[in-house]
Design a protein around this motif. Structure first.
Motif, PDB file in Angstrom:
ATOM      1  N   ILE A 101       0.840  -1.204   0.000  1.00 56.50           N
ATOM      2  CA  ILE A 101       0.000   0.000   0.000  1.00 56.50           C
ATOM      3  C   ILE A 101       0.869   1.247   0.000  1.00 56.50           C
ATOM      4  N   ALA A 102       1.916   1.262   0.815  1.00 62.38           N
ATOM      5  CA  ALA A 102       2.791   2.436   0.908  1.00 62.38           C
ATOM      6  C   ALA A 102       3.403   2.765  -0.452  1.00 62.38           C
ATOM      7  N   GLY A 103       3.880   1.756  -1.157  1.00 61.83           N
ATOM      8  CA  GLY A 103       4.506   1.972  -2.455  1.00 61.83           C
ATOM      9  C   GLY A 103       3.526   2.500  -3.484  1.00 61.83           C
ATOM     10  N   LYS A 104       2.324   1.944  -3.512  1.00 59.24           N
ATOM     11  CA  LYS A 104       1.313   2.377  -4.480  1.00 59.24           C
ATOM     12  C   LYS A 104       0.938   3.845  -4.255  1.00 59.24           C
ATOM     13  N   TRP A 105       0.676   4.204  -2.988  1.00 56.76           N
ATOM     14  CA  TRP A 105       0.303   5.588  -2.678  1.00 56.76           C
ATOM     15  C   TRP A 105       1.467   6.538  -2.943  1.00 56.76           C
ATOM     16  N   CYS A 106       2.679   6.155  -2.577  1.00 59.71           N
ATOM     17  CA  CYS A 106       3.837   7.036  -2.749  1.00 59.71           C
ATOM     18  C   CYS A 106       4.075   7.325  -4.221  1.00 59.71           C
ATOM     19  N   ARG A 107       4.012   6.303  -5.057  1.00 61.14           N
ATOM     20  CA  ARG A 107       4.188   6.497  -6.502  1.00 61.14           C
ATOM     21  C   ARG A 107       3.113   7.423  -7.069  1.00 61.14           C
ATOM     22  N   GLU A 108       1.874   7.201  -6.673  1.00 63.71           N
ATOM     23  CA  GLU A 108       0.768   8.015  -7.179  1.00 63.71           C
ATOM     24  C   GLU A 108       0.901   9.467  -6.733  1.00 63.71           C
TER      25      GLU A 108
END
Length: 124
Positions: free
Chosen positions: A75-82
């Motif tokens: 979840i952290a990676g998906k939100w950070c990229r977005e």
């Protein structure tokens, strides 16, 4: 619908939050948009905590600290990229969602609900 987006503005920081419910327990995302950076905290379930921290530097390079036995980096990676793709500023995303005895189906529901939260928070 994940929940209502609440917005608070001060001099140089805009704070937004959104809450959803998965299996009767809240998951909350608190977003702070600053002049030169973004900070996001997502917690919930049976026990709020920090399981992973994803950081995007000003060039968009990602760095992750995922604590042992945690899977919050997904979840952290998906939100950070977005967030970085949208705002192009340094970004810090901390996630800690814990459900006791989580099944594969529950994890999929959490991922789907947090995706909807992101959509509503960023577009609402």
């Amino acid at each position: 619908m994940a929940g209502n987006v609440n917005t608070i503005k001060s001099q140089s920081i805009c704070t937004k939050s959104i809450t959803t419910v998965v299996q009767g327990k809240e998951i909350t995302a608190q977003l702070s948009l600053m002049e030169e950076g973004i900070d996001l905290l997502i917690t919930g379930g049976d026990k709020s905590h920090i399981g992973a921290v994803e950081i995007a530097n000003p060039d968009g390079e990602l760095f992750c600290v995922n604590f042992p036995t945690h899977k919050d980096d997904v979840i952290a990676g998906k939100w950070c990229r977005e967030l970085w793709n949208r705002y192009k500023v340094q970004t810090v995303v901390s996630v800690g969602i814990h459900y006791d005895a989580a099944t594969r189906e529950l994890i999929e529901e959490i991922l789907n609900k947090t995706d909807k939260m992101m959509e509503e928070l960023l577009n609402g």
